[in-house]
Design an enzyme around this catalytic site. Structure first.
Site, PDB file in Angstrom:
ATOM      1  N   VAL A  28       0.788  -1.363   0.045  1.00 37.05           N
ATOM      2  CA  VAL A  28       0.143  -0.506   0.421  1.00 37.05           C
ATOM      3  C   VAL A  28       1.011   1.064   0.284  1.00 37.05           C
ATOM      4  CG1 VAL A  28      -1.478   1.124   1.350  1.00 37.05           C
ATOM      5  CG2 VAL A  28      -2.011  -1.143   1.358  1.00 37.05           C
ATOM      6  N   SER A 197      11.929   5.735  19.150  1.00 36.21           N
ATOM      7  CA  SER A 197      11.798   5.537  17.772  1.00 36.21           C
ATOM      8  C   SER A 197      12.980   4.816  16.938  1.00 36.21           C
ATOM      9  CB  SER A 197      12.751   6.371  17.143  1.00 36.21           C
ATOM     10  OG  SER A 197      14.232   7.233  18.016  1.00 36.21           O
ATOM     11  N   CYS A 394     -18.170 -16.530 -10.481  1.00 36.54           N
ATOM     12  CA  CYS A 394     -17.363 -17.192 -10.801  1.00 36.54           C
ATOM     13  C   CYS A 394     -17.635 -18.596 -10.529  1.00 36.54           C
ATOM     14  CB  CYS A 394     -15.923 -17.559 -10.865  1.00 36.54           C
ATOM     15  SG  CYS A 394     -14.668 -18.813 -11.686  1.00 36.54           S
ATOM     16  N   HIS A 531     -14.307 -12.233 -12.535  1.00 38.70           N
ATOM     17  CA  HIS A 531     -13.862 -11.725 -11.525  1.00 38.70           C
ATOM     18  C   HIS A 531     -14.002 -10.094 -11.537  1.00 38.70           C
ATOM     19  CE1 HIS A 531     -12.674 -15.621  -9.123  1.00 38.70           C
ATOM     20  NE2 HIS A 531     -12.560 -15.725 -10.624  1.00 38.70           N
ATOM     21  N   GLU A 533     -14.413  -7.788  -9.626  1.00 42.05           N
ATOM     22  CA  GLU A 533     -13.646  -7.308  -8.719  1.00 42.05           C
ATOM     23  C   GLU A 533     -12.150  -6.408  -8.898  1.00 42.05           C
ATOM     24  OE1 GLU A 533     -14.181 -10.605  -8.099  1.00 42.05           O
ATOM     25  OE2 GLU A 533     -13.237 -12.203  -7.161  1.00 42.05           O
TER      26      GLU A 533
END
Ligand code: GLN
Length: 556
Positions: A28, A197, A394, A531, A533
């Site tokens: 991401v 840190s 599917c 699919h 999606e």
């Protein structure tokens, strides 16, 4: 044995590594950096994984998450889902590198005699092969930016050759053309209650030992990183505090590019690499706002049941969940997911009525094998009879055909060949092997895979939803609706008592493969062999999902 450098001299390389712990969302993070550039530049993502499978296609989704399918038929890591959704690109299988693939290529070269007379070694042969791969893609794609994500955590043995290859690459292309981003973790230990840190310092030192000096450090943290801590991390990592970026936890992944934008990432990239590409995030922010607003004060909440068997890991259906999110952002509502384990329904430990009580929409997603499928068929019968908006994907479409054949067309014994075993014979195989598939023994990359055109029948629900006569979608299947039974199924109830009809409203181009089906006398019963999606994104939600939620929204 040299690399093909100099390459086109135009591509900039952004290399993303991760440290401290796994699971921080490196995919991401990398996709979000790409999203900040991809509006105006051609950004090509490349993912490097350390495992020895050639691709994740043969791995169980509960082990590795969803297998993402590309238009060219590549079965790749689910991070490519983020890349396609964030960068608006059609990725290629060549952009996914695994150590299995690297070694396969090396051994093929060795057998071919490419290294004749030489000892084939990890350094330089493996590292050169990896570098060549990057340069070749940069060249072929005429990429403005090659975004390379190195899998795993820095220090993992299995990723060492990638790390050494990108170190050499950055040296070869020069500092004006390469930049390293390192994603780490800034914990706030309970009891101490302050951001720490040290793990970041140690992890950057680990990278430094390998000759790599990251210029952007992103600290994943529960909160925005405090200015004094940015100073401190900067001091220990030779960076201005502004290059230490807050990777603050967010509710929706789509917020991440907005956070990086606010933290000044585009300016750093522009200054360091000489690329001017201020992102256009207006529409994106509006949709993220809708997602966030509906989380707190929803205009309406819809419960969407996902009924499958890989319930142990939600990652197995990652793109299905994302497609629901995309649709809900456009409809200004909150979609709550209910995971329904169809094996429990099948075994009778919960009734279908109870499992689906109060749901507004139901999805039966893709799947394999015979476990839990009678439970799925019960779910499908229930939503058909009770007029609950439904999307079958599917396997979900194949089982919808089985259900309709059994309970409406009176075809007792209807089933899919996939259920066939020593103890169970499928008498009426309404779902059968695709032509040629029954002879295939190898499991990897042997299904009908990738993008195919779908021709849509006019005057159907599908034609309305897709607003046209054709579309292109992604497939991954070994079985299909048996063409022998199509007319019998479309004819419906032979007694004429039940007037509901099943229409195959989408077919393959030039082949007799049913690709969309729908039911009449139902508010929304759509199922597809592909699919949908995998082609959904925040800006362009998949029409079949959008209309599922729309039907559920309009129902009451
Ligand atoms: N198991 C079915 C097939 O192979 C469905 C596949 C899927 O749902 N992806 O055809």
């Amino acid at each position: 044995m040299n690399t093909i450098y100099p390459y086109n001299n135009k591509t900039k390389f952004i290399i993303v590594t991760g440290g401290v712990i796994s699971g921080l969302g490196k995919g991401v993070a990398a996709a979000s950096i790409g999203a900040l550039l991809s509006d105006r530049l051609k950004v090509v993502p490349v993912k490097c994984d350390g495992y020895l499978n050639t691709d994740p296609g043969t791995m169980n989704p509960t082990e590795h998450g969803e297998v993402y399918v590309l238009d060219d038929g590549g079965e790749v890591d689910m991070d490519f889902g983020h890349y396609e959704r964030f960068l608006n690109v059609t990725a290629k299988k060549d952009w996914s590198l695994t150590m299995g693939r690297v070694f396969k290529m090396i051994l093929e070269k060795e057998r071919r005699g490419d290294y004749l007379g030489h000892t084939v070694q990890f350094i330089p042969h493996v590292t050169n092969l990896i570098k060549d791969h990057f340069y070749r893609i940069a060249d072929q794609e005429k990429a403005d930016v090659l975004l390379i994500e190195i899998g795993g955590t820095i220090g993992d043995l299995e990723n060492q050759f990638y790390v050494e290859a990108v170190r050499q690459l950055s040296h070869e292309v020069g500092p004006q053309n390469a930049l390293f981003v390192h994603l780490t973790y800034v914990p706030i230990p309970s009891g101490v209650n302050e951001q720490k840190s040290k793990p970041t310092q140690m992890s950057v030192r680990d990278l430094n030992e390998r000759g790599i000096y990251p210029e952007i450090v992103i600290g994943r943290c529960e909160e925005y990183i405090k200015p004094h801590l940015k100073e401190k991390i900067g001091l220990f990592c030779n960076l201005p505090a502004s290059h230490v970026v807050s990777g603050v936890d967010v509710k929706h992944v789509y917020e991440v590019p907005l956070v990086y934008d606010k933290e000044g990432v585009p300016e750093i990239l522009s200054k360091r690499l000489g690329i001017y590409a201020p992102p256009r995030l207006d529409q994106w922010s509006k949709l993220v706002e809708s997602l966030k607003r509906n989380q707190v004060t929803p205009r309406k909440t819809l419960t969407v049941a996902i009924c499958g068997k890989y319930m142990a890991l939600e990652d197995s259906y990652a793109s299905v969940v994302e497609a629901i999110n995309h649709a809900s952002a456009h409809l200004d509502l909150r979609a709550e997911i209910r995971w329904v384990d169809t094996e429990k329904i099948e075994k009778g430990s919960i009734t279908v009525e109870k499992a689906l009580k109060g749901v507004d929409a139901v999805i039966v997603p893709g799947g394999f094998g015979s476990r839990g499928i009678e439970g799925k068929i019960q779910v499908i019968q229930y939503v058909r009879e009770n007029k609950i908006p439904f999307l079958g994907i599917c396997y979900g479409m194949q089982l919808s055909v089985v259900e309709f054949a059994r309970h409406v067309c009176g075809m007792q014994g209807a089933g899919t060949i996939e259920m066939e075993s020593e103890n169970y014979h499928v008498e009426v195989p309404v779902i059968a092997y695709l032509p040629g598939q029954e002879k295939i023994k190898d499991m990897g990359a042997t299904m009908r895979l990738g993008g195919h055109d779908v021709l849509i029948k006019s005057n159907t629900r599908a034609a309305e939803i897709y607003a046209g006569t054709a579309t292109r979608e992604r497939f991954r299947h070994r079985y299909e609706v048996n063409p022998q039974f199509v007319s019998q199924i479309e004819a419906g109830d032979p007694t004429g008592k039940n007037t509901q009809k099943l229409v195959f409203s989408g077919k393959a181009s030039g082949e007799d493969i049913m690709q969309i089906m729908e039911l009449t006398d139902h508010p929304y019963f759509m199922a597809c062999q592909f699919h949908p999606e995998l082609k959904s994104s925040l800006i362009y939600p998949a029409p079949l999902f959008l209309n599922l939620l729309k039907a559920a929204d309009e129902k009451e």
